[in-house]
Design a protein around this motif. Structure first.
Motif, short mmCIF file in Angstrom:
data_model
loop_
_atom_site.label_atom_id
_atom_site.label_comp_id
_atom_site.label_asym_id
_atom_site.label_seq_id
_atom_site.Cartn_x
_atom_site.Cartn_y
_atom_site.Cartn_z
N ILE A 115 0.73 -1.23 0.19
CA ILE A 115 -0.14 0.49 0.18
C ILE A 115 0.62 0.99 0.35
O ILE A 115 2.30 1.19 0.17
N TRP A 116 0.09 1.85 0.17
CA TRP A 116 0.82 3.18 -0.01
C TRP A 116 0.35 4.74 0.73
O TRP A 116 -0.45 5.30 0.99
N ILE A 117 1.89 4.48 1.64
CA ILE A 117 1.00 4.85 2.93
C ILE A 117 0.95 6.70 2.71
O ILE A 117 0.17 7.22 3.33
N PRO A 118 1.61 7.42 1.80
CA PRO A 118 1.36 8.83 1.88
C PRO A 118 -0.17 9.08 1.52
O PRO A 118 -0.66 10.25 2.06
N TYR A 119 -1.51 8.53 1.03
CA TYR A 119 -2.52 8.27 0.43
C TYR A 119 -3.03 7.94 1.84
O TYR A 119 -3.01 6.34 1.90
N PRO A 120 -3.81 8.20 2.19
CA PRO A 120 -5.12 7.74 2.71
C PRO A 120 -5.90 6.33 2.78
O PRO A 120 -5.21 5.00 3.87
N LYS A 121 -5.74 6.26 1.77
CA LYS A 121 -6.58 4.87 1.51
C LYS A 121 -5.61 3.58 0.87
O LYS A 121 -6.02 3.44 0.59
N GLN A 400 -15.94 -0.43 0.08
CA GLN A 400 -14.78 -1.27 0.83
C GLN A 400 -13.52 -0.48 0.39
O GLN A 400 -12.82 -0.73 0.67
N SER A 401 -13.51 1.11 0.46
CA SER A 401 -12.83 2.17 0.08
C SER A 401 -11.94 2.87 0.85
O SER A 401 -12.45 3.53 1.73
N TYR A 402 -11.12 1.23 2.28
CA TYR A 402 -11.40 2.40 4.07
C TYR A 402 -9.92 3.59 3.96
O TYR A 402 -9.13 2.73 3.05
N GLN A 403 -9.61 3.64 5.35
CA GLN A 403 -8.20 4.23 5.05
C GLN A 403 -7.70 3.31 5.34
O GLN A 403 -7.60 1.96 6.38
N TRP A 404 -6.11 3.29 5.27
CA TRP A 404 -5.06 1.89 5.18
C TRP A 404 -5.01 1.28 6.79
O TRP A 404 -4.50 0.28 7.10
#
Length: 477
Positions: A115-121, A400-404
């Motif tokens: 996942i890409w940490i800088p983007y909330p989702k 289901q596009s949740y914040q990581w």
């Protein structure tokens, strides 16, 4: 292409385009981290998998441990869906141990994914990567413009864009065209004496000075010292005073920006359509547009609705309502769960301390705990309430596009929710969630975990329950 692209070397015969793509690894490695599914594909020493620490790779307790081939799955108790704490404490230093133990374990194992940490989702976006790369660079401009203030101004969008173009000096004035395209004539269209820059065109040209004096309450622009595009933006953020005190700041700002916009339109009509500037018509246009826009944005007070009073309400008969909340201070958090029946009577109150990463994660953990407690209590019809809007909206959404940072917890909650015959998740305002909030604060201040029944509920908490729903007093001895 190698499956492990981030750690592989580019092919010797790679094309120039592919080699350029390879350069993006430096940026991606700064924000890419594994989200744990089953942990079987993640090497604990070489792969990024702990999002709460710098670099996402934990530090070993003893350097020689890095030679051990260990996967994250070896650290997980698959039966209980939790970490093997003794093994984690044996392998890593205390800081890494604390970070690892705060990572939730999914109850339904899945494949590990980056996942890409800088983007909330967690999605990788070029825009997010660009901002991440820019954040590591020194500032290239001494400009101190607060662009957020510009975009938040209560103005038409086209005028906000015009201000932005002026501020970053991309407006197609003749000076900018001369620097980029080498035009033959770069002199001001109106005075013919100076190069047409933004500062000259809008404030220093004799034509613009007379226009400002006519339309903006006798303003003398020669006293403003406008020499750079940034000066124009700063002027808009802090407009000059006007003689009449009855004119509010919003009207002053509107007149200022609409004047700039009209002058630019007049200049373009003269340049591209050979329409001589009608100053009187431009003045009327500025005043008309200011009046029309002021009318549109003016708040209406003739039919103002009363502010509703929000109070906690009991659930239907044979249903249990469970309120959750969290309180935080520095690195510590307390989560609270309050269960009440259809009469408003508190059945049980729980609270405990957790290590806090963020308030959102603490509130999500409180909801996860509440669902597990309700299952243990054997309640079949439940309503979960809380004031964590992001959390409750995410559960009730269908994409289901949740914040990581809360995705694992939310999926665990959804898996547990099928155990109830009736289950709903409802967001409420803080006013309706006062009891759970005070219980969390009490736990945080006292540094205590506790479980209270109605019979041993402290008087202060009992008083809160009665205040939230006074009718319940008749059912409580």
């Amino acid at each position: 292409m190698s499956k492990d692209w981030l750690h592989s070397e580019p092919p010797k015969r790679a094309s120039p385009i592919w080699r350029a793509i390879e350069q993006s690894k430096k940026i991606i490695n700064k924000g890419a981290c594994f989200s744990i599914g089953n942990g079987s594909s993640i090497d604990i020493w070489t792969d990024p998998w702990v999002p709460w620490i710098e670099g996402f790779i934990p530090t070993p307790k003893v350097e020689e441990y890095t030679q051990l081939p260990i996967r994250v799955s070896h650290l997980i108790n698959s039966n209980r869906h939790c970490w093997k704490q003794n093994l984690v404490k044996e392998l890593f230093n205390p800081h890494s141990v604390q970070a690892i133990l705060t990572i939730p374990i999914p109850t339904r194992p899945s494949l590990d994914k980056l996942i890409w940490i800088p983007y909330p989702k967690g999605n990788f976006l070029v825009k997010s990567a660009y901002h991440s790369a820019r954040s590591h660079l020194p500032s290239l401009s001494p400009c101190e413009i607060s662009w957020n203030k510009i975009w938040n101004l209560n103005l038409p969008k086209r005028l906000r864009i015009l201000l932005w173009r002026i501020g970053v000096n991309v407006l197609p004035t003749k000076q900018n065209l001369l620097n980029r395209l080498q035009v033959s004539d770069a002199f001001c269209l109106f005075c013919k004496d100076n190069i047409e820059s933004s500062s000259h065109l809008f404030f220093n040209c004799p034509a613009s000075r007379s226009f400002w004096f006519s339309v903006y309450w006798g303003l003398k622009t020669e006293n403003l010292a406008i020499s750079q595009p940034e000066d124009i933006i700063k002027l808009c953020l802090n407009p000059p005073n006007v003689p009449c005190e009855a004119i509010n700041k919003d009207q002053v700002l509107l007149r200022l920006v609409f004047t700039i916009g009209e002058f630019w339109l007049a200049r373009n009509r003269d340049l591209h359509q050979n329409c001589s500037w009608d100053v009187s018509s431009s003045i009327r246009m500025v005043l008309t547009r200011c009046f029309e826009f002021s009318t549109i944005i003016a708040p209406r007070t003739d039919h103002a609705l009363p502010i509703p009073v929000h109070v906690w309400s009991p659930p239907p008969f044979d249903c249990i309502k469970i309120n959750i909340d969290a309180a935080t201070y520095e690195t510590q958090a307390a989560i609270a769960v309050v269960a009440r029946d259809h009469r408003g009577v508190p059945l049980k109150v729980w609270a405990r301390l957790i290590k806090m990463i963020s308030l959102l994660q603490a509130e999500t953990e409180a909801l996860h705990w509440a669902v597990k407690l309700a299952k243990v209590e054997g309640w079949s019809k439940v309503i979960f309430e809380g004031d964590a809007k992001i959390c409750f909206d995410a559960i009730n959404s269908h994409n289901q596009s949740y914040q990581w940072c809360i995705q694992t917890q939310l999926l665990n909650i959804i898996d547990l929710a099928v155990c109830f015959s009736s289950c709903s998740f409802v967001w409420i305002s803080r006013n309706c969630n006062g009891v759970a909030h005070q219980v969390a604060r009490f736990s945080l201040i006292s540094r205590l975990a506790f479980v209270f029944l109605l019979d041993n509920l402290p008087p202060a908490l009992l008083a809160l329950c009665k205040a939230a729903y006074p009718i319940c007093s008749s059912f409580i001895q």
